[in-house]
Design an enzyme around this catalytic site. Structure first.
Site, mmCIF file in Angstrom:
data_model
loop_
_atom_site.group_PDB
_atom_site.id
_atom_site.type_symbol
_atom_site.label_atom_id
_atom_site.label_comp_id
_atom_site.label_asym_id
_atom_site.label_seq_id
_atom_site.Cartn_x
_atom_site.Cartn_y
_atom_site.Cartn_z
ATOM 1 N N LYS A 61 0.812 -1.219 0.000
ATOM 2 C CA LYS A 61 0.000 0.000 0.000
ATOM 3 C C LYS A 61 0.847 1.271 0.000
ATOM 4 C CE LYS A 61 -3.700 -2.546 2.200
ATOM 5 N NZ LYS A 61 -4.355 -2.925 0.953
ATOM 6 N N GLY A 62 1.888 1.302 0.847
ATOM 7 C CA GLY A 62 2.711 2.515 0.920
ATOM 8 C C GLY A 62 3.376 2.819 -0.411
ATOM 9 N N ASN A 81 2.627 1.641 -3.376
ATOM 10 C CA ASN A 81 1.645 1.928 -4.431
ATOM 11 C C ASN A 81 1.274 3.408 -4.417
ATOM 12 O OD1 ASN A 81 1.558 -0.782 -5.071
ATOM 13 N ND2 ASN A 81 -0.393 -1.170 -4.049
ATOM 14 N N GLY A 93 -7.691 1.659 -4.368
ATOM 15 C CA GLY A 93 -7.695 2.557 -3.203
ATOM 16 C C GLY A 93 -6.370 3.289 -3.077
ATOM 17 N N ASP A 94 -5.268 2.601 -3.375
ATOM 18 C CA ASP A 94 -3.950 3.246 -3.307
ATOM 19 C C ASP A 94 -3.779 4.266 -4.427
ATOM 20 O OD1 ASP A 94 -3.375 1.569 -1.151
ATOM 21 O OD2 ASP A 94 -2.601 0.005 -2.475
ATOM 22 N N GLY A 136 -3.335 -5.507 -12.463
ATOM 23 C CA GLY A 136 -2.244 -5.311 -11.522
ATOM 24 C C GLY A 136 -2.437 -4.084 -10.653
HETATM 25 O O1 RIB Z 1 -3.934 -2.246 -1.766
HETATM 26 C C1 RIB Z 1 -3.399 -3.217 -2.621
HETATM 27 C C2 RIB Z 1 -2.151 -3.759 -2.021
HETATM 28 O O2 RIB Z 1 -2.474 -4.452 -0.832
HETATM 29 C C3 RIB Z 1 -1.403 -4.765 -2.867
HETATM 30 O O3 RIB Z 1 -0.449 -4.160 -3.687
HETATM 31 C C4 RIB Z 1 -0.827 -5.713 -1.828
HETATM 32 O O4 RIB Z 1 0.579 -5.739 -1.844
HETATM 33 C C5 RIB Z 1 -1.363 -5.252 -0.496
HETATM 34 O O5 RIB Z 1 -0.480 -4.428 0.153
#
Ligand code: RIB
Length: 312
Positions: free
Chosen positions: A39-40, A42, A251-252, A287
């Site tokens: 998440k971070g 991304n 979301g990221d 992805g």
């Molecule tokens: O929010 C998606 C992410 O959640 C993915 O990239 C996975 O690595 C988890 O961290």
């Protein structure tokens, strides 16, 4: 630097499935992809591709995944000066995406657990030059807490995305963040309130506002986004109509674009609209980071085609 992201990195091991196997069953899946996630990272990569300068504070292992991830930061214009490396395995995330584009994610934190509160303190003077600190809950809670408290001490606004949901997060800590950006289930866990309807989401969000957050921005998936501020703003933004193929990391994408928009000087409502469009474009591609467009591709999509309806 524009944005300090203090958070995770994972290598995403994504299997595209036709269905989940039942206990004891072996089934075949049509496709598998290895990609960069967490998440971070991304959020950092999304903001970097949109033009923000990123300070990335994270921790990788001394394995091939860690080495590949260091290369990925460089490829995305993110310095590895503050990427810690520890012995052991890097974070990984087995992900299963079904034909309806829904995902199920397991995280194995690995080296992400190696990022410690003292690592945050060690770069305090560099973070002091940033306009925004962005945190999530995929590293040790005490490290995220150190980042939030540093933001408070330095007078730098903090954006907290409380994902994945954690019972360890205390309201007192969350309320120190200028931007609190949960989804509905993360909001429900923190407040102990139901969040099934928009009215319930507003009631739960008020707990955060009353505790001190300036902005509570709740992502509701197919129901859009709800924003409430402690100046009385209340806005519901509808989702952009696209055909999703993989919603992982949407979301990221939203958070990364929102952060980039805020440091560019956009107001909160415009930043949410822009982030909503960016996240929508991301779900049309497979992805996580592989689905995040750069500024040119995003602007192009907004100006033409489906994105022209995104009302940014
Ligand atoms: O929010 C998606 C992410 O959640 C993915 O990239 C996975 O690595 C988890 O961290």
């Amino acid at each position: 630097m524009d944005i300090a992201v203090i958070g995770s990195n994972n290598t995403d091991l994504t299997t595209y499935i036709t269905r989940m196997p039942i206990e004891g069953e072996t089934i075949e899946a049509p496709d598998f992809v290895i990609g960069f996630g967490g998440k971070g990272s991304n959020q950092a990569v999304a903001a970097s591709r949109l033009g923000s300068e990123i300070l990335m504070l994270t921790c990788v292992g001394d394995d091939d995944f860690g080495r590949m991830y260091l290369r990925n930061y460089v490829d995305n214009g993110i310095s590895t000066d503050h990427v810690k490396q520890v012995s052991g395995t890097s974070g990984v995330a087995p992900i299963f995406v079904d034909p309806e584009s829904h995902n199920r994610i397991i995280i194995v934190k690995g080296a992400n657990n190696g990022l410690l509160p003292e690592d945050v303190e060690a770069v305090a003077d560099v973070i002091a030059d940033c306009s925004l600190i962005v945190c999530q809950l995929e590293i040790r809670m005490e490290t995220t807490e150190a980042a939030i408290l540093l933001g408070e001490r330095l007078g730098i606004p903090v954006l907290l995305n409380p994902a994945p949901a954690s019972p360890e997060l205390k309201l007192e800590l969350a309320s120190k963040c200028r931007y609190f950006m949960p989804n509905e289930s993360e909001l429900a866990l923190l407040t102990g309130m139901p969040t099934d309807t928009d009215d319930q989401v507003c009631e739960a969000a008020k707990i955060l506002l009353d505790a001190g957050c300036e902005h509570v921005i709740v992502t509701l998936g197919a129901r859009g986004v709800l924003w409430l501020s402690n100046w009385g703003d209340k806005l519901k933004i509808e989702p952009v109509n696209v055909s999703p193929v993989d919603t992982t990391g949407a979301g990221d994408a939203f958070i990364g674009c929102f952060a980039d928009s805020v440091v560019r000087g956009l107001g909160v409502a415009d930043a949410i609209r822009r982030a909503n469009a960016y996240a929508a474009l991301s779900v049309t591609r497979r992805g996580t980071q592989s689905s995040y467009p750069d500024l040119a591709a995003f602007s192009n999509w907004l100006g033409e085609g489906e994105g022209a309806d995104a009302s940014v």
